[in-house]
Design an enzyme around this catalytic site. Structure first.
Site, short mmCIF file in Angstrom:
data_model
loop_
_atom_site.label_atom_id
_atom_site.label_comp_id
_atom_site.label_asym_id
_atom_site.label_seq_id
_atom_site.Cartn_x
_atom_site.Cartn_y
_atom_site.Cartn_z
N CYS A 32 0.82 -1.22 0.00
CA CYS A 32 0.00 0.00 0.00
C CYS A 32 0.85 1.26 0.00
O CYS A 32 0.57 2.22 -0.74
CB CYS A 32 -0.98 0.00 1.17
N HIS A 56 -2.81 0.79 6.97
CA HIS A 56 -2.94 0.91 5.51
C HIS A 56 -2.54 2.32 5.08
O HIS A 56 -2.88 3.29 5.75
CB HIS A 56 -4.40 0.63 5.13
N ASP A 99 -8.32 4.85 -1.83
CA ASP A 99 -7.80 3.57 -1.30
C ASP A 99 -7.09 2.78 -2.39
O ASP A 99 -7.71 2.40 -3.38
CB ASP A 99 -8.97 2.77 -0.71
#
Lengths: 221, 221
Positions: free
Chosen positions: A43, A155, A173
């Site tokens: 991520c 994250h 995201d």
């Protein structure tokens, strides 16, 4: 769940929030370069690639698209980056906030590291909105998914906009196969930044990445 | 150039067109899955991957993100697709409109093929707006870049929105390292669809891709 902490962009209310938002100068360039993390632990790398491309930072060569080029989740590991982090390390354990800052620093962009535990909601909001309002800056947040009522834990993803009336940030995201972009209440986002990352023993937080000024001393072109 | 045939989204007028547009139901799911072509010739593949993921079509396994999955520019070449087109063929010469339709058909989604030369501007506009207004459809155009005052020739990309007042379509260019998303006048887009693809000897055009109805006979789940 009967809460509105998070509003997803693929719903009519989420789409409307974007139309109404006024702080969204970063959005179209983030949209242009938005990618999916290639591993569940990538991520921070995917968020960095998105942000570096959107700042038009000069990237390594990319033979598959020659004579064009751009950052990818492979070529971001330049010699300078490999001195700090290697693909296999990231694949195994992801990055902490400071490890990701070191990756970006090695690429000679400006990086300011903010630990969530060191800022209250008001200062977090102000710092994020200031960065989102600057043409030469981008924001990557390191948040706890559980606070956003999502599966998972720590994250990284870029922010792309702010809605003042609703006091929400637009989170892009990079685990795109899991979650659409979403609008998160500032207080909820702050709460998601203050938790401890068990790997570092420090709180999560966010990075403000700045395009180097090519006219400044000591910055490579 | 003193024309407004194409307005790029990373400019204030381009961003404003999005806020004003009313036909944009596809946008957020296209944005979520928007990718860059991995080779200069992979535009049709990248456009198809974006569209298939945005229709939530069941994809092959993707070990790197297990237990999640999604279409990629590699796993889209399933056994059924390989029967029609192979990666090396696409890498070498790209796809014609009908070759890309065959790839999508092999993946068992609905595909309607429209040749630009067979439709006037009004029918093109109506067909595109109808598709952009349908939750279960997506649009991929096969256009000539030169008509859009861009370098290059034939190119595939998805459409994501329509602005009625300005009569413009939002084109999400998958050669993202070359071009940001842009708003193209309907008449200019139509002109870019009618030229001949020298590989096929037929005109360019567009594909309307439809998610299969799982309750219909003869369609695999």
């Amino acid at each position: 769940m009967a809460h509105d902490d998070v509003v997803y962009c693929d719903t009519p209310p989420g789409a409307r929030l974007f139309d109404e938002a006024t702080v969204k100068g970063h959005f179209w360039t983030i949209c242009r370069y938005f990618i999916s993390e290639k591993f569940l632990t990538y991520c921070g790398i995917a968020a960095s690639v998105t942000v570096l491309n959107s700042l038009a930072i000069d990237s390594p060569e990319e033979p598959q698209i020659y004579p064009y080029k751009m950052f990818t989740q492979d070529n971001i590991f330049t010699d300078a980056v490999l001195h700090h982090r290697r693909p296999l390390e990231v694949e195994k354990g992801g990055n902490t906030l400071e490890q990701l800052a070191a990756v970006l620093d090695a690429l000679r962009v400006g990086v300011e590291t903010y630990f969530g535990s060191e800022l209250d909601v008001d200062r977090t909001r102000r710092t994020l909105v200031d960065a989102l309002s600057a043409e030469d800056k981008r924001v990557i947040v390191d948040f706890d998914r559980k606070t956003l009522h999502q599966k998972g834990s720590g994250h990284f993803s870029p922010l792309a906009a702010y809605h003042k009336g609703e006091d929400r940030f637009l989170l892009m995201d990079v685990a795109r196969y899991k979650s659409p972009p979403c609008w998160v209440k500032a207080a909820v986002l702050h709460e998601a930044l203050v938790g401890i990352d068990t790997t570092s023993g420090k709180s999560r937080g966010f990075l403000v990445v700045t395009r180097p000024d090519p006219t400044a001393d000591g910055v490579a072109a």
